[in-house]
Motif scaffolding. Structure first.
Motif, PDB file in Angstrom:
ATOM      1  N   VAL A  94       0.837  -1.202   0.000  1.00  0.00           N
ATOM      2  CA  VAL A  94       0.000   0.000   0.000  1.00  0.00           C
ATOM      3  C   VAL A  94       0.870   1.251   0.000  1.00  0.00           C
ATOM      4  CG1 VAL A  94      -1.612   1.355   1.401  1.00  0.00           C
ATOM      5  CG2 VAL A  94      -1.992  -1.093   1.067  1.00  0.00           C
ATOM      6  N   LEU A  98       0.801   4.317  -2.689  1.00  0.00           N
ATOM      7  CA  LEU A  98       0.492   5.688  -2.274  1.00  0.00           C
ATOM      8  C   LEU A  98       1.596   6.663  -2.664  1.00  0.00           C
ATOM      9  CD1 LEU A  98      -1.009   5.079   1.296  1.00  0.00           C
ATOM     10  CD2 LEU A  98      -2.226   5.943  -0.725  1.00  0.00           C
ATOM     11  N   GLN A 101       1.376   7.282  -6.270  1.00  0.00           N
ATOM     12  CA  GLN A 101       0.197   8.109  -6.535  1.00  0.00           C
ATOM     13  C   GLN A 101       0.491   9.588  -6.278  1.00  0.00           C
ATOM     14  OE1 GLN A 101      -3.420   7.990  -3.924  1.00  0.00           O
ATOM     15  NE2 GLN A 101      -4.393   7.031  -5.720  1.00  0.00           N
ATOM     16  N   PRO A 150      -2.264   0.357   6.828  1.00  0.00           N
ATOM     17  CA  PRO A 150      -2.810   0.531   5.474  1.00  0.00           C
ATOM     18  C   PRO A 150      -4.331   0.642   5.442  1.00  0.00           C
ATOM     19  CG  PRO A 150      -1.989  -1.694   5.776  1.00  0.00           C
ATOM     20  CD  PRO A 150      -1.538  -0.915   6.962  1.00  0.00           C
ATOM     21  N   THR A 154      -5.996   4.089   3.898  1.00  0.00           N
ATOM     22  CA  THR A 154      -6.771   3.972   2.665  1.00  0.00           C
ATOM     23  C   THR A 154      -8.268   3.849   2.907  1.00  0.00           C
ATOM     24  OG1 THR A 154      -6.592   1.557   2.628  1.00  0.00           O
ATOM     25  CG2 THR A 154      -4.820   2.819   1.569  1.00  0.00           C
ATOM     26  N   ASN A 157      -9.646   0.739   1.213  1.00  0.00           N
ATOM     27  CA  ASN A 157      -9.813   0.760  -0.240  1.00  0.00           C
ATOM     28  C   ASN A 157      -8.487   0.451  -0.928  1.00  0.00           C
ATOM     29  OD1 ASN A 157     -12.581   1.576  -0.177  1.00  0.00           O
ATOM     30  ND2 ASN A 157     -11.906   3.678   0.279  1.00  0.00           N
ATOM     31  N   SER A 158      -8.568  -0.159  -2.102  1.00  0.00           N
ATOM     32  CA  SER A 158      -7.361  -0.463  -2.870  1.00  0.00           C
ATOM     33  C   SER A 158      -6.856   0.783  -3.577  1.00  0.00           C
ATOM     34  CB  SER A 158      -7.652  -1.572  -3.888  1.00  0.00           C
ATOM     35  OG  SER A 158      -8.678  -1.164  -4.775  1.00  0.00           O
ATOM     36  N   ILE A 159      -5.548   0.824  -3.839  1.00  0.00           N
ATOM     37  CA  ILE A 159      -4.898   1.960  -4.498  1.00  0.00           C
ATOM     38  C   ILE A 159      -4.357   1.489  -5.838  1.00  0.00           C
ATOM     39  CG2 ILE A 159      -3.138   3.744  -4.300  1.00  0.00           C
ATOM     40  CD1 ILE A 159      -5.311   3.912  -2.178  1.00  0.00           C
TER      41      ILE A 159
END
Length: 355
Positions: A94, A98, A101, A150, A154, A157-159
């Motif tokens: 995760v 992130l 992202q 994580p 989040t 939720n998945s990233i």
């Protein structure tokens, strides 16, 4: 007259007889025979199992287990255990998603995630050595923390990972061989040589063999303990990088399945003693391939997933029983501790004399 033509028997050396008697099969023989038998059985039951493509799939799926088992090997050799490796996969996966992202290039994001994973291992080592928390409790606690972080960040939720270059870590190939397999192979070779040929590697075995003797012999207990847990954390992070790269998704629940059980099972069935001081990286890697082969073979045969734990448990029992029987027949204690470091004695000049 004495017959001088009579052939004389060549003199036998007692040392050579002793040397012959001491010859024995390598410690990894038992688990290797089990692995070959499992591969043969699945190859007979399913033609699809023995294809090259499935072989690569088996190896790629086994790389995560292999990395976790490699890290677990270092910890088990010191007589400890690391229950946070599965959670480390989720946390590092995760985190790398992130960071990417946020616009950080994937090599830098991967480095940051691996540092965080290694830091979790360092924290385990600090808690175990300085705070005197038993390894089971310390790593079980950090497992909960690593699983929660994580999920909190989040919101469960998945990233999505949008940097295509990162897919090379889990999906790339070099000369037709999957990159994760090559990474594990390189890591295993380096780890095996390091344990066998360096002073710090001897210290790892010494700590697991006899902690008090190792301390008296000058082994830095704190440094060795922190080091092995840091290595385990790094290996967990590598597992997180491979899983996230293959899925291209940072999922908070990744690594919370059978990964922890498989990593410990692979190391133990490969000959790593739970009491510390005994075992090799080669044995742990054979154990990891065995676990991956069983999982892959049952998937190819469309066997329900909940049967896998049962079958793997039976294989572990057979493999360990074979190894235990071989050790007992060779006259070796089943859970012998390796006397890697001798307890230092006082110099003659300082030995107190009786007057």
């Amino acid at each position: 007259m004495t017959d001088t033509t009579t052939a004389r028997k060549p003199p036998t050396s007692k040392n050579s007889e002793v040397h012959v008697k001491k010859r024995r099969l390598p410690d990894e023989t038992g688990i290797f025979i089990v692995l070959v038998a499992v591969l043969l059985v699945f190859s007979i039951l399913s033609p699809n199992f023995r294809t090259i493509d499935n072989g690569f799939t088996l190896l790629v799926n086994g790389t995560v287990i292999g990395f976790l088992a490699l890290g677990q090997t270092f910890v088990l050799l010191t007589g400890g255990i690391d229950l946070s490796t599965g959670a480390n996969i989720a946390m590092s996966g995760v985190l790398v998603a992130l960071v990417m992202q946020a616009g950080v290039p994937w090599p830098a994001a991967m480095l940051i995630a691996l540092i965080a994973a290694t830091s979790l291992g360092v924290l385990n080592g600090l808690l175990i050595h300085y705070v005197r928390i038993p390894p089971f409790i310390a790593t079980f606690s950090t497992q909960g923390v690593a699983l929660a972080i994580p999920l909190i960040i989040t919101g469960a939720n998945s990233i999505q990972v949008r940097d295509i270059g990162f897919s090379w870590i889990g999906q790339g190939r070099i000369a037709g061989v999957p990159l994760p397999v090559l990474l594990l192979l390189v890591a295993a070779v380096i780890a095996g040589l390091w344990l066998r040929m360096t002073r710090q590697g001897v210290h790892v075995y010494a700590l697991g063999g006899n902690k008090n003797a190792a301390r008296l012999a000058g082994v830095n207990i704190a440094r060795t303990t922190i080091l092995v847990y840091a290595i385990s954390g790094f290996c967990g992070g590598m597992g997180g990088m491979i899983v996230t790269s293959r899925l291209m998704v940072g999922f908070p629940a990744t690594g919370t399945g059978n990964e922890l059980f498989y990593s410990i099972a692979a190391a133990v069935v490969g000959g790593i003693s739970l009491f510390g001081g005994v075992g090799t990286v080669l044995g742990a890697m054979i154990g990891a391939v065995l676990i991956a082969a069983v999982s892959n073979g049952m998937n190819v045969l469309s066997v329900q997933s909940y049967w896998q734990s049962l079958v793997i448990g039976v294989i572990i029992l057979v493999g360990v029983s074979f190894d235990t029987l071989r050790r007992s027949r060779a006259g070796r204690p089943v859970f012998a501790k390796r006397p890697a470091v001798d307890t230092p004695s006082l110099p003659p000049s300082t030995t107190p004399s009786k007057s």
